[in-house]
Design a protein around this motif. Structure first.
Motif, PDB file in Angstrom:
ATOM      1  N   UNK A  73     102.508 -92.472   8.630  1.00  0.00           N
ATOM      2  CA  UNK A  73     103.178 -92.716   9.899  1.00  0.00           C
ATOM      3  C   UNK A  73     104.334 -93.692   9.796  1.00  0.00           C
ATOM      4  N   UNK A  74     104.525 -94.291   8.626  1.00  0.00           N
ATOM      5  CA  UNK A  74     105.635 -95.236   8.454  1.00  0.00           C
ATOM      6  C   UNK A  74     106.945 -94.448   8.389  1.00  0.00           C
ATOM      7  N   UNK A  75     107.900 -94.819   9.223  1.00  0.00           N
ATOM      8  CA  UNK A  75     109.163 -94.068   9.242  1.00  0.00           C
ATOM      9  C   UNK A  75     109.873 -94.087   7.877  1.00  0.00           C
ATOM     10  N   UNK A  76     110.549 -93.041   7.540  1.00  0.00           N
ATOM     11  CA  UNK A  76     111.389 -92.857   6.369  1.00  0.00           C
ATOM     12  C   UNK A  76     110.613 -92.755   5.053  1.00  0.00           C
ATOM     13  N   UNK A  77     109.674 -93.668   4.785  1.00  0.00           N
ATOM     14  CA  UNK A  77     108.980 -93.663   3.492  1.00  0.00           C
ATOM     15  C   UNK A  77     107.555 -93.122   3.582  1.00  0.00           C
ATOM     16  N   UNK A  78     107.112 -92.815   4.781  1.00  0.00           N
ATOM     17  CA  UNK A  78     105.726 -92.400   4.962  1.00  0.00           C
ATOM     18  C   UNK A  78     105.358 -91.161   4.171  1.00  0.00           C
ATOM     19  N   UNK A  79     106.251 -90.146   4.147  1.00  0.00           N
ATOM     20  CA  UNK A  79     105.934 -88.912   3.440  1.00  0.00           C
ATOM     21  C   UNK A  79     105.717 -89.123   1.962  1.00  0.00           C
ATOM     22  N   UNK A  80     106.554 -89.959   1.334  1.00  0.00           N
ATOM     23  CA  UNK A  80     106.397 -90.188  -0.094  1.00  0.00           C
ATOM     24  C   UNK A  80     105.168 -91.008  -0.428  1.00  0.00           C
ATOM     25  N   UNK A  81     104.830 -91.963   0.434  1.00  0.00           N
ATOM     26  CA  UNK A  81     103.652 -92.793   0.178  1.00  0.00           C
ATOM     27  C   UNK A  81     102.365 -91.986   0.360  1.00  0.00           C
ATOM     28  N   UNK A  82     102.387 -91.027   1.282  1.00  0.00           N
ATOM     29  CA  UNK A  82     101.168 -90.292   1.621  1.00  0.00           C
ATOM     30  C   UNK A  82     100.722 -89.336   0.512  1.00  0.00           C
ATOM     31  N   UNK A  83     101.627 -88.776  -0.230  1.00  0.00           N
ATOM     32  CA  UNK A  83     101.305 -87.734  -1.218  1.00  0.00           C
ATOM     33  C   UNK A  83     100.204 -88.143  -2.199  1.00  0.00           C
ATOM     34  N   UNK A  84     100.252 -89.341  -2.820  1.00  0.00           N
ATOM     35  CA  UNK A  84      99.181 -89.703  -3.760  1.00  0.00           C
ATOM     36  C   UNK A  84      97.795 -89.776  -3.102  1.00  0.00           C
ATOM     37  N   UNK A  85      97.793 -90.223  -1.848  1.00  0.00           N
ATOM     38  CA  UNK A  85      96.503 -90.324  -1.152  1.00  0.00           C
ATOM     39  C   UNK A  85      95.941 -88.946  -0.799  1.00  0.00           C
ATOM     40  N   UNK A  86      96.862 -88.002  -0.508  1.00  0.00           N
ATOM     41  CA  UNK A  86      96.405 -86.627  -0.269  1.00  0.00           C
ATOM     42  C   UNK A  86      95.786 -86.036  -1.537  1.00  0.00           C
ATOM     43  N   UNK A  87      96.402 -86.325  -2.678  1.00  0.00           N
ATOM     44  CA  UNK A  87      95.869 -85.839  -3.951  1.00  0.00           C
ATOM     45  C   UNK A  87      94.501 -86.477  -4.243  1.00  0.00           C
ATOM     46  N   UNK A  88      94.394 -87.770  -3.940  1.00  0.00           N
ATOM     47  CA  UNK A  88      93.126 -88.461  -4.145  1.00  0.00           C
ATOM     48  C   UNK A  88      92.054 -87.897  -3.218  1.00  0.00           C
ATOM     49  N   UNK A  89      92.464 -87.550  -1.997  1.00  0.00           N
ATOM     50  CA  UNK A  89      91.517 -86.955  -1.054  1.00  0.00           C
ATOM     51  C   UNK A  89      91.029 -85.607  -1.569  1.00  0.00           C
ATOM     52  N   UNK A  90      91.915 -84.812  -2.175  1.00  0.00           N
ATOM     53  CA  UNK A  90      91.522 -83.526  -2.752  1.00  0.00           C
ATOM     54  C   UNK A  90      90.544 -83.725  -3.900  1.00  0.00           C
ATOM     55  N   UNK A  91      90.786 -84.781  -4.707  1.00  0.00           N
ATOM     56  CA  UNK A  91      89.863 -85.079  -5.800  1.00  0.00           C
ATOM     57  C   UNK A  91      88.486 -85.447  -5.254  1.00  0.00           C
ATOM     58  N   UNK A  92      88.481 -86.193  -4.150  1.00  0.00           N
ATOM     59  CA  UNK A  92      87.202 -86.531  -3.521  1.00  0.00           C
ATOM     60  C   UNK A  92      86.495 -85.290  -3.009  1.00  0.00           C
ATOM     61  N   UNK A  93      87.265 -84.337  -2.465  1.00  0.00           N
ATOM     62  CA  UNK A  93      86.672 -83.083  -2.005  1.00  0.00           C
ATOM     63  C   UNK A  93      86.079 -82.289  -3.159  1.00  0.00           C
TER      64      UNK A  93
ATOM     65  N   UNK B 167      88.154 -91.556   3.229  1.00  0.00           N
ATOM     66  CA  UNK B 167      88.917 -92.799   3.174  1.00  0.00           C
ATOM     67  C   UNK B 167      90.370 -92.554   2.783  1.00  0.00           C
ATOM     68  N   UNK B 168      90.578 -91.738   1.741  1.00  0.00           N
ATOM     69  CA  UNK B 168      91.938 -91.457   1.297  1.00  0.00           C
ATOM     70  C   UNK B 168      92.736 -90.719   2.368  1.00  0.00           C
ATOM     71  N   UNK B 169      92.071 -89.863   3.110  1.00  0.00           N
ATOM     72  CA  UNK B 169      92.747 -89.129   4.184  1.00  0.00           C
ATOM     73  C   UNK B 169      93.179 -90.084   5.278  1.00  0.00           C
ATOM     74  N   UNK B 170      92.301 -91.007   5.638  1.00  0.00           N
ATOM     75  CA  UNK B 170      92.632 -91.979   6.674  1.00  0.00           C
ATOM     76  C   UNK B 170      93.791 -92.877   6.229  1.00  0.00           C
ATOM     77  N   UNK B 171      93.722 -93.334   4.979  1.00  0.00           N
ATOM     78  CA  UNK B 171      94.807 -94.179   4.473  1.00  0.00           C
ATOM     79  C   UNK B 171      96.114 -93.402   4.437  1.00  0.00           C
ATOM     80  N   UNK B 172      96.053 -92.164   3.972  1.00  0.00           N
ATOM     81  CA  UNK B 172      97.262 -91.332   3.910  1.00  0.00           C
ATOM     82  C   UNK B 172      97.834 -91.108   5.289  1.00  0.00           C
ATOM     83  N   UNK B 173      96.971 -90.866   6.270  1.00  0.00           N
ATOM     84  CA  UNK B 173      97.447 -90.667   7.635  1.00  0.00           C
ATOM     85  C   UNK B 173      98.107 -91.931   8.171  1.00  0.00           C
ATOM     86  N   UNK B 174      97.501 -93.073   7.851  1.00  0.00           N
ATOM     87  CA  UNK B 174      98.051 -94.346   8.333  1.00  0.00           C
ATOM     88  C   UNK B 174      99.420 -94.630   7.713  1.00  0.00           C
ATOM     89  N   UNK B 175      99.493 -94.527   6.391  1.00  0.00           N
ATOM     90  CA  UNK B 175     100.752 -94.809   5.709  1.00  0.00           C
ATOM     91  C   UNK B 175     101.791 -93.727   5.966  1.00  0.00           C
TER      92      UNK B 175
END
Length: 209
Positions: free
Chosen positions: A69-89, A59-67
């Motif tokens: 994709x938002x221009x300019x701010x997408x990279x910063x928004x995605x980082x917390x979700x990637x970390x959450x995805x790692x915690x899930x792993x 779920x966190x990976x999908x959300x991170x991938x979705x967010x």
């Protein structure tokens, strides 16, 4: 192979002993399986942990991938979700490890609980039964191949208790040496009986039944 004595009382004891041994072995095997299943049920929690971790990571990976994709701010928004995805792993891996540990514990306990009593039963029951079968088989083979009572009597002198031999003759060895037929027959009968074999005699030789 001769499994049971020709004499009723001893044969009954052997049959009862065999049945009891099989019942006890079956009971310990059943107990071992029961313990294994009870402990193995604890792995359910590990399975739930693994499933939850995998679902959360996905779920966190999908959300991170979705967010992301938002221009300019997408990279910063995605980082917390990637970390959450790692915690899930990590939670998923912990669930897998817990299942493996529980399975090893269940296997060890199940085998350990059943193995030691079964080994003791086999030592106390199976070894004497094998020894009897070999001795009875050798006695019948000796008769089958025409062995006379003198050799069976000699085996009795070598294997029977002195007190038992004394009941037949105070000096059984001397009686055997001088060829005392009555004593030799009694000794041969004693050796056959101790081997669980019942065979008739005639004219100083063993008759085949």
């Amino acid at each position: 192979m001769t499994l049971y004595s020709d004499f009723g009382t001893r044969r009954t004891r052997q049959i009862v002993g065999d049945v009891l041994a099989f019942v006890l072995i079956s009971a310990w095997v059943l107990l071992g399986i029961t313990v294994y299943e009870l402990v193995e049920n604890l792995a359910v929690f590990g399975g739930q942990m693994e499933e939850a971790g995998a679902g959360f990571a996905e779920t966190m990976t999908e959300v991170g991938n979705t967010l992301g994709g938002i221009p300019l701010i997408g990279g910063g928004i995605r980082a917390p979700f990637d970390e959450a995805s790692s915690a899930g792993g990590a939670l998923e891996a912990a669930g897998q490890s817990q299942q493996i540990a529980v399975n090893q514990l269940a296997t060890g306990l199940g085998i350990g609980i059943a193995a030691l009593p079964i080994i003791m039963i086999l030592v106390l029951w199976l070894v004497p039964r094998i020894r009897f079968a070999r001795k009875a088989g050798q006695a019948k083979a000796a008769v089958k191949f025409g062995t006379g009572i003198d050799l069976l009597a000699l085996r009795a002198l070598a294997t029977q208790e002195i007190s038992t031999l004394s009941k037949i003759d105070p000096d059984a060895m001397a009686a055997w040496r001088r060829g005392d037929v009555i004593v030799m027959r009694a000794l041969a009968q004693l050796e056959l009986k101790s081997s669980g074999v019942r065979l008739p005699f005639a004219d100083g030789n063993l008759e085949h039944p």
